[in-house]
Design a protein around this motif. Sequence first.
Motif, PDB file in Angstrom:
ATOM      1  N   ILE A  62       0.743  -1.114   0.097  1.00  0.00           N
ATOM      2  CA  ILE A  62       0.127   0.021  -0.010  1.00  0.00           C
ATOM      3  C   ILE A  62       0.787   1.416  -0.077  1.00  0.00           C
ATOM      4  O   ILE A  62       0.872   2.039  -0.893  1.00  0.00           O
ATOM      5  CB  ILE A  62      -1.111   0.044   1.256  1.00  0.00           C
ATOM      6  N   SER A  63       1.877   1.275   1.136  1.00  0.00           N
ATOM      7  CA  SER A  63       2.652   2.649   1.207  1.00  0.00           C
ATOM      8  C   SER A  63       3.493   2.970   0.229  1.00  0.00           C
ATOM      9  O   SER A  63       3.537   3.988  -0.521  1.00  0.00           O
ATOM     10  CB  SER A  63       3.123   2.789   2.590  1.00  0.00           C
ATOM     11  N   GLY A  64       4.144   1.873  -0.383  1.00  0.00           N
ATOM     12  CA  GLY A  64       5.265   2.013  -1.397  1.00  0.00           C
ATOM     13  C   GLY A  64       4.301   2.137  -2.632  1.00  0.00           C
ATOM     14  O   GLY A  64       4.863   2.980  -3.528  1.00  0.00           O
ATOM     15  N   SER A  65       3.498   1.174  -3.066  1.00  0.00           N
ATOM     16  CA  SER A  65       2.731   1.451  -4.328  1.00  0.00           C
ATOM     17  C   SER A  65       2.097   2.856  -4.401  1.00  0.00           C
ATOM     18  O   SER A  65       2.136   3.416  -5.566  1.00  0.00           O
ATOM     19  CB  SER A  65       1.700   0.493  -4.539  1.00  0.00           C
ATOM     20  N   LEU A  66       1.560   3.338  -3.286  1.00  0.00           N
ATOM     21  CA  LEU A  66       0.686   4.639  -3.380  1.00  0.00           C
ATOM     22  C   LEU A  66       1.750   5.893  -3.706  1.00  0.00           C
ATOM     23  O   LEU A  66       1.250   6.976  -4.088  1.00  0.00           O
ATOM     24  CB  LEU A  66       0.045   5.042  -2.415  1.00  0.00           C
ATOM     25  N   GLN A  67       3.030   5.488  -3.359  1.00  0.00           N
ATOM     26  CA  GLN A  67       3.939   6.611  -3.848  1.00  0.00           C
ATOM     27  C   GLN A  67       4.742   6.220  -5.232  1.00  0.00           C
ATOM     28  O   GLN A  67       5.574   6.969  -5.392  1.00  0.00           O
ATOM     29  CB  GLN A  67       5.052   6.605  -2.805  1.00  0.00           C
ATOM     30  N   LEU A  68       4.323   5.488  -5.782  1.00  0.00           N
ATOM     31  CA  LEU A  68       4.932   4.961  -7.039  1.00  0.00           C
ATOM     32  C   LEU A  68       6.161   4.590  -7.038  1.00  0.00           C
ATOM     33  O   LEU A  68       6.847   4.563  -7.849  1.00  0.00           O
ATOM     34  CB  LEU A  68       4.634   6.104  -8.267  1.00  0.00           C
ATOM     35  N   ALA A  69       6.676   3.787  -5.964  1.00  0.00           N
ATOM     36  CA  ALA A  69       7.897   3.545  -5.706  1.00  0.00           C
ATOM     37  C   ALA A  69       8.056   2.109  -6.442  1.00  0.00           C
ATOM     38  O   ALA A  69       7.049   1.114  -6.438  1.00  0.00           O
ATOM     39  CB  ALA A  69       8.172   3.204  -4.170  1.00  0.00           C
TER      40      ALA A  69
ATOM     41  N   ALA B 228       4.007  17.515   2.194  1.00  0.00           N
ATOM     42  CA  ALA B 228       4.219  15.781   2.708  1.00  0.00           C
ATOM     43  C   ALA B 228       5.493  15.383   1.988  1.00  0.00           C
ATOM     44  O   ALA B 228       6.110  16.056   0.687  1.00  0.00           O
ATOM     45  CB  ALA B 228       3.141  15.096   2.255  1.00  0.00           C
ATOM     46  N   GLN B 229       6.254  14.489   2.719  1.00  0.00           N
ATOM     47  CA  GLN B 229       7.508  14.002   1.933  1.00  0.00           C
ATOM     48  C   GLN B 229       7.325  12.664   1.780  1.00  0.00           C
ATOM     49  O   GLN B 229       6.479  11.920   2.295  1.00  0.00           O
ATOM     50  CB  GLN B 229       8.657  14.072   2.959  1.00  0.00           C
ATOM     51  N   TYR B 230       7.858  12.269   0.604  1.00  0.00           N
ATOM     52  CA  TYR B 230       7.972  10.776   0.293  1.00  0.00           C
ATOM     53  C   TYR B 230       8.887   9.929   1.064  1.00  0.00           C
ATOM     54  O   TYR B 230       9.811  10.509   1.625  1.00  0.00           O
ATOM     55  CB  TYR B 230       8.364  10.639  -1.390  1.00  0.00           C
ATOM     56  N   HIS B 231       8.605   8.719   1.299  1.00  0.00           N
ATOM     57  CA  HIS B 231       9.513   7.706   1.942  1.00  0.00           C
ATOM     58  C   HIS B 231       9.427   6.637   1.142  1.00  0.00           C
ATOM     59  O   HIS B 231       8.845   5.713   1.020  1.00  0.00           O
ATOM     60  CB  HIS B 231       8.586   7.520   3.201  1.00  0.00           C
ATOM     61  N   ILE B 232      10.315   6.704   0.080  1.00  0.00           N
ATOM     62  CA  ILE B 232      10.559   5.524  -0.786  1.00  0.00           C
ATOM     63  C   ILE B 232      11.590   4.604  -0.253  1.00  0.00           C
ATOM     64  O   ILE B 232      12.744   4.824  -0.076  1.00  0.00           O
ATOM     65  CB  ILE B 232      11.242   6.131  -2.062  1.00  0.00           C
ATOM     66  N   LYS B 233      11.153   3.200  -0.344  1.00  0.00           N
ATOM     67  CA  LYS B 233      12.087   2.059   0.020  1.00  0.00           C
ATOM     68  C   LYS B 233      12.777   1.926  -1.276  1.00  0.00           C
ATOM     69  O   LYS B 233      12.683   1.788  -2.466  1.00  0.00           O
ATOM     70  CB  LYS B 233      11.264   0.960   0.354  1.00  0.00           C
TER      71      LYS B 233
END
Lengths: 173, 187
Positions: free
Chosen positions: A138-145, B72-77
Amino acid sequence: MKNPRWNPYLVGALIGLLSVFTFALVNKPLGMSTGLAQAAGACAMPILGADQVATNSYWAKIAKPNWDYGTLFLVGTVLGAFLGAWLSGTFKFATDSEVWTRSFGPSKTKRLVAAFLGGIIILYGARLADGCTSGHGISGSLQLAVSGWLFFIVMFASGILTAKLLYGRSTQA
Amino acid sequence: MHLAFLTGTGLLWSAIGFGLIFGFLLHRGGVTDFNVIVRLFQFRDFTVLKVMMTAITVGGVGVALLHGQDLAQYHIKPANLLAVGLGAAIFGVGMVLLGYCPGTGLAAMATGRLDALAGLAGMIVGGIAYALTFDWVAANILPVGAYGKLRLPELLGLPEWVCYAGLVVMTIGVFALVRKAEAKKKA
């Protein structure tokens, strides 16, 4: 007993909004498995000794056993789900599930052992991937990671294969 | 920059509050049910997919709007391709055997599921196993195909808004397919 379930699109939209709020208000994405790895460190202390845990590079740097935002979020999740079940009168101690029983029979021991093994596998995988269904999915996908979408797709494919092997067609009623 | 004004004790209380809402929603969404989760992988129940894709799309557009306003900031893994791919493959096996993922498992346990409790015990063991093997993993697995904090707009060379529009269109398309599959099953 009334059905406590809400429309899944509504629930999804509310989880999405919850994400927006956590990003904005506390600068944190939703995530589960780091907190579980921290809890694992706390549980390892009496077994491995506090020194061993303190000097382990993973627990020292990435998942420090601590009451912080990540671990307290897990506590909240447990409370929230309990509240949901209790308020709707659906709290019930149970071990078996229709899909499982149809393939593996009614043995509770078998189910509990399988769940335990599944737990070992799933958290090892989650830590190796650095996230789970919430942190990556959820969190990664929603940031388009890229990592989030890769996780989502590979997890889904692996799950389909495993379901075919484990539960086969015996569940196709 | 972000709006985050919660710090210290307030931040810790907010963790319990946000977690509480999350757990409540997981239960109300029906995704704390073993059958619902395993049937997703058999294409017989699309509840999990509906919840996840809606959450990704609503959350994605919302966070992008905030990010665009510098709120807001992104938190990319990091995109460690081997670790994420291998981890996700292992994760899928565990999820279908356990019948829950880490979050829905914790939530299911709180609704009285004893198999989820056994799963949690397993997860603790899995977490310990990972910590004990971490040095080897960090040296041999994590660096393979490590592309850093990569996002789809950079990977595809497309503007942000095109990617988010694509996400919305894809979600609508997936839901149309789901609807078709569900109608077929009923008929």
